[in-house]
Design a protein around this motif. Sequence first.
Motif, PDB file in Angstrom:
ATOM      1  N   VAL A  52      -4.036  20.163 -26.758  1.00  0.00           N
ATOM      2  CA  VAL A  52      -4.109  19.094 -25.759  1.00  0.00           C
ATOM      3  C   VAL A  52      -5.474  19.084 -25.101  1.00  0.00           C
ATOM      4  O   VAL A  52      -6.024  18.032 -24.769  1.00  0.00           O
ATOM      5  CB  VAL A  52      -2.998  19.296 -24.694  1.00  0.00           C
ATOM      6  CG1 VAL A  52      -3.185  18.345 -23.539  1.00  0.00           C
ATOM      7  CG2 VAL A  52      -1.638  19.097 -25.328  1.00  0.00           C
ATOM      8  N   THR A  53      -6.080  20.279 -24.934  1.00  0.00           N
ATOM      9  CA  THR A  53      -7.383  20.378 -24.288  1.00  0.00           C
ATOM     10  C   THR A  53      -8.434  19.589 -25.052  1.00  0.00           C
ATOM     11  O   THR A  53      -9.271  18.907 -24.466  1.00  0.00           O
ATOM     12  CB  THR A  53      -7.815  21.856 -24.197  1.00  0.00           C
ATOM     13  OG1 THR A  53      -6.817  22.576 -23.508  1.00  0.00           O
ATOM     14  CG2 THR A  53      -9.148  21.971 -23.448  1.00  0.00           C
ATOM     15  N   SER A  88     -12.209  15.103 -25.427  1.00  0.00           N
ATOM     16  CA  SER A  88     -12.678  13.921 -26.152  1.00  0.00           C
ATOM     17  C   SER A  88     -12.595  12.681 -25.278  1.00  0.00           C
ATOM     18  O   SER A  88     -13.498  11.857 -25.258  1.00  0.00           O
ATOM     19  CB  SER A  88     -11.825  13.719 -27.404  1.00  0.00           C
ATOM     20  OG  SER A  88     -12.234  12.568 -28.080  1.00  0.00           O
ATOM     21  N   ASN A  89     -11.510  12.567 -24.500  1.00  0.00           N
ATOM     22  CA  ASN A  89     -11.348  11.414 -23.612  1.00  0.00           C
ATOM     23  C   ASN A  89     -12.379  11.427 -22.491  1.00  0.00           C
ATOM     24  O   ASN A  89     -12.889  10.392 -22.072  1.00  0.00           O
ATOM     25  CB  ASN A  89      -9.940  11.391 -23.014  1.00  0.00           C
ATOM     26  CG  ASN A  89      -8.890  11.069 -24.049  1.00  0.00           C
ATOM     27  OD1 ASN A  89      -9.219  10.515 -25.096  1.00  0.00           O
ATOM     28  ND2 ASN A  89      -7.653  11.415 -23.782  1.00  0.00           N
ATOM     29  N   GLU A  90     -12.703  12.652 -21.984  1.00  0.00           N
ATOM     30  CA  GLU A  90     -13.695  12.766 -20.920  1.00  0.00           C
ATOM     31  C   GLU A  90     -15.068  12.320 -21.418  1.00  0.00           C
ATOM     32  O   GLU A  90     -15.811  11.623 -20.730  1.00  0.00           O
ATOM     33  CB  GLU A  90     -13.757  14.216 -20.433  1.00  0.00           C
ATOM     34  CG  GLU A  90     -12.534  14.601 -19.583  1.00  0.00           C
ATOM     35  CD  GLU A  90     -12.484  16.110 -19.327  1.00  0.00           C
ATOM     36  OE1 GLU A  90     -13.450  16.805 -19.716  1.00  0.00           O
ATOM     37  OE2 GLU A  90     -11.488  16.560 -18.739  1.00  0.00           O
ATOM     38  N   ALA A 109       2.782   1.706 -21.297  1.00  0.00           N
ATOM     39  CA  ALA A 109       4.057   2.427 -21.374  1.00  0.00           C
ATOM     40  C   ALA A 109       4.142   3.491 -20.286  1.00  0.00           C
ATOM     41  O   ALA A 109       3.564   4.575 -20.412  1.00  0.00           O
ATOM     42  CB  ALA A 109       4.213   3.064 -22.750  1.00  0.00           C
ATOM     43  N   ARG A 110       4.880   3.199 -19.219  1.00  0.00           N
ATOM     44  CA  ARG A 110       5.010   4.165 -18.116  1.00  0.00           C
ATOM     45  C   ARG A 110       5.829   5.386 -18.502  1.00  0.00           C
ATOM     46  O   ARG A 110       5.738   6.421 -17.840  1.00  0.00           O
ATOM     47  CB  ARG A 110       5.658   3.479 -16.905  1.00  0.00           C
ATOM     48  CG  ARG A 110       4.770   2.431 -16.242  1.00  0.00           C
ATOM     49  CD  ARG A 110       5.422   1.875 -14.994  1.00  0.00           C
ATOM     50  NE  ARG A 110       6.678   1.193 -15.315  1.00  0.00           N
ATOM     51  CZ  ARG A 110       7.508   0.700 -14.405  1.00  0.00           C
ATOM     52  NH1 ARG A 110       7.234   0.834 -13.114  1.00  0.00           N
ATOM     53  NH2 ARG A 110       8.622   0.082 -14.773  1.00  0.00           N
ATOM     54  N   ILE A 111       6.608   5.273 -19.578  1.00  0.00           N
ATOM     55  CA  ILE A 111       7.406   6.423 -20.017  1.00  0.00           C
ATOM     56  C   ILE A 111       6.539   7.464 -20.735  1.00  0.00           C
ATOM     57  O   ILE A 111       7.004   8.575 -21.009  1.00  0.00           O
ATOM     58  CB  ILE A 111       8.552   5.982 -20.952  1.00  0.00           C
ATOM     59  CG1 ILE A 111       7.993   5.323 -22.226  1.00  0.00           C
ATOM     60  CG2 ILE A 111       9.533   5.070 -20.233  1.00  0.00           C
ATOM     61  CD1 ILE A 111       9.035   5.037 -23.285  1.00  0.00           C
ATOM     62  N   LEU A 112       5.277   7.110 -21.030  1.00  0.00           N
ATOM     63  CA  LEU A 112       4.367   8.015 -21.733  1.00  0.00           C
ATOM     64  C   LEU A 112       3.226   8.447 -20.827  1.00  0.00           C
ATOM     65  O   LEU A 112       2.793   7.688 -19.947  1.00  0.00           O
ATOM     66  CB  LEU A 112       3.781   7.326 -22.971  1.00  0.00           C
ATOM     67  CG  LEU A 112       4.752   6.785 -24.022  1.00  0.00           C
ATOM     68  CD1 LEU A 112       3.970   6.105 -25.144  1.00  0.00           C
ATOM     69  CD2 LEU A 112       5.637   7.889 -24.582  1.00  0.00           C
ATOM     70  N   THR A 117      -0.853   9.419 -20.373  1.00  0.00           N
ATOM     71  CA  THR A 117      -2.048   8.791 -20.941  1.00  0.00           C
ATOM     72  C   THR A 117      -2.338   9.335 -22.330  1.00  0.00           C
ATOM     73  O   THR A 117      -2.676   8.589 -23.260  1.00  0.00           O
ATOM     74  CB  THR A 117      -3.258   9.027 -20.025  1.00  0.00           C
ATOM     75  OG1 THR A 117      -2.985   8.466 -18.748  1.00  0.00           O
ATOM     76  CG2 THR A 117      -4.520   8.390 -20.602  1.00  0.00           C
ATOM     77  N   GLU A 118      -2.186  10.617 -22.465  1.00  0.00           N
ATOM     78  CA  GLU A 118      -2.405  11.278 -23.747  1.00  0.00           C
ATOM     79  C   GLU A 118      -1.440  10.751 -24.819  1.00  0.00           C
ATOM     80  O   GLU A 118      -1.836  10.466 -25.961  1.00  0.00           O
ATOM     81  CB  GLU A 118      -2.199  12.767 -23.535  1.00  0.00           C
ATOM     82  CG  GLU A 118      -2.316  13.659 -24.733  1.00  0.00           C
ATOM     83  CD  GLU A 118      -2.012  15.081 -24.299  1.00  0.00           C
ATOM     84  OE1 GLU A 118      -2.844  15.651 -23.589  1.00  0.00           O
ATOM     85  OE2 GLU A 118      -0.927  15.581 -24.639  1.00  0.00           O
TER      86      GLU A 118
END
Length: 526
Positions: free
Chosen positions: A4-5, A10-12, A257-260, A262-263
């Motif tokens: 996950v890190t 990558s997103n940062e 999708a609020r059930i998810l 961001t990742e």
Amino acid sequence: MSSVTEIRKSNELSEKASPTQEIYDEKQSYDAETSSVTDSSEADEALKLVGRERQTQFSDEYNRKLRRKLDRYIPTLCAAVYFTQFLDKTSLNYASIMGLPITGQHYNLVSLAFYLGFLVWEFPTVYISQKLRIAKYLGANIIIWGILLMLHAVSASFGAFFTLRFLLGMCESCVAPILILIISMFYKKDEQGTRVSWFYVMNGLTQVFGGFVAYGISFYSGNRIAPYKIIYILLGGLAILVGLAVLVWLPDSPVHARILTTEERIAAIERVRDDQGGTENKKWKKDQIIEAVTDVRTWLIALTTLMTSIPNGALSNFSNIIIRNFGYTSKQTLILSTPGGAVASLTTLLCGWYSDRKNERMLPIVFCLIPTIVGAAMLVGLNDSGKKGALLFATYIIGTFGSALASVYAYNASNTSGHTKKNTINAITLATFSLGNIIGTEIFQPKDAPSYIPGKIAILVLLTAQLFISMLLRWINLRLNKKKRAALAAEKERRGWSDADVQRERERNAFMDLTDKQNIFFVYTA
């Protein structure tokens, strides 16, 4: 994806480079088939999260876990919606043998009113839904139709019933287009047929559930309220509860999708990147509308839908009347009609499973039409035989044709790209569905009662012709794929692309909101 890190890092990095700059730094994208350019500012909303090029890789285990999470919410809520819709739509079928005072040609017209409202409002509702958050729009419509259904218990006049059924059809016209879009946004092509079958199976299950509920209510002997009114009050209340659940839990798209987390939203989008189907775009595009209406497959799908909807309009409103005319009481009819729903449900699940397993959409339609053709022939040939068992068996297998529409839904989800084109084809499909059902309500005429032989012959002829249309559609898609492969090979040679280059270009085009014809990397499902 190793951890996950890594995703977060990558997103940062992506955020530091400025998302707007990264996503829209190249204002033109090459369309390899038409040699045109596409302004990426009109691209898919998925680019807000993932960009044109794949930034992160997710492990198979991560994706399986994500799919299981999606399955807990999306097919479940879609099934609840479809269960409610079909039960509400066919409530007239139960009311018809539970004291409904509307009979004869007035009954036919009230049956028709639902599909007339459906037809009138189909294109406006699809247009509105593309501009709004689709799940929220769907939830609001369900609550409204729940209220309308309860109002059926207030009046027993022909005018009131006709008006309420018309408004009910308007509200329910948004259901299938929205559910098809949601399935196509969150699931890969080889998962879509199964997920569509998971909600479409409710058509058969409602026949079982509704039959037993109506049977229980038929024992009510009080005078305070007519039995058919109890049906409408119960089903209307159920619809309101489902509408509230949709508003709270059904996601509008992977981006919203609020059930998810961001990742997980990023992973959900990346999962469908290679399918080239895209997710969502709020802008209506004239060129995609033109492509939809000039694509021969659009009208073959419309013809397919028409051929199967005419029998649906007839049988969904007259099946109980047909069984009762074999010589059964109303109570017996309500129970004896339920096995047909079980057969239809099993057929839908099997066709959905086969559809994804073999990457086929048209062959399952052929498989589910054959029992219906046999059943219709039995109803005609054994009409005066007095063989109740054989006639009942015919009514059970005649319902397998309903699975055809589930395959059509999956076909549209898997074979159409470009958000406006998807919505246009879905609207045409469902408008044709309503037109077919309007015609269907009129093929069982009062003058032909109790055997309704002309209507049964019409079903037999229509579905036999449909077999050939399905095979033609399959042949066209296979031929288009052959042309796509040849065009891609020529482009690869001309540009000197390696296999890695082809994959990179495929990923870059995935969320540009290109149509299936514009996108050289799009692959059709037969």
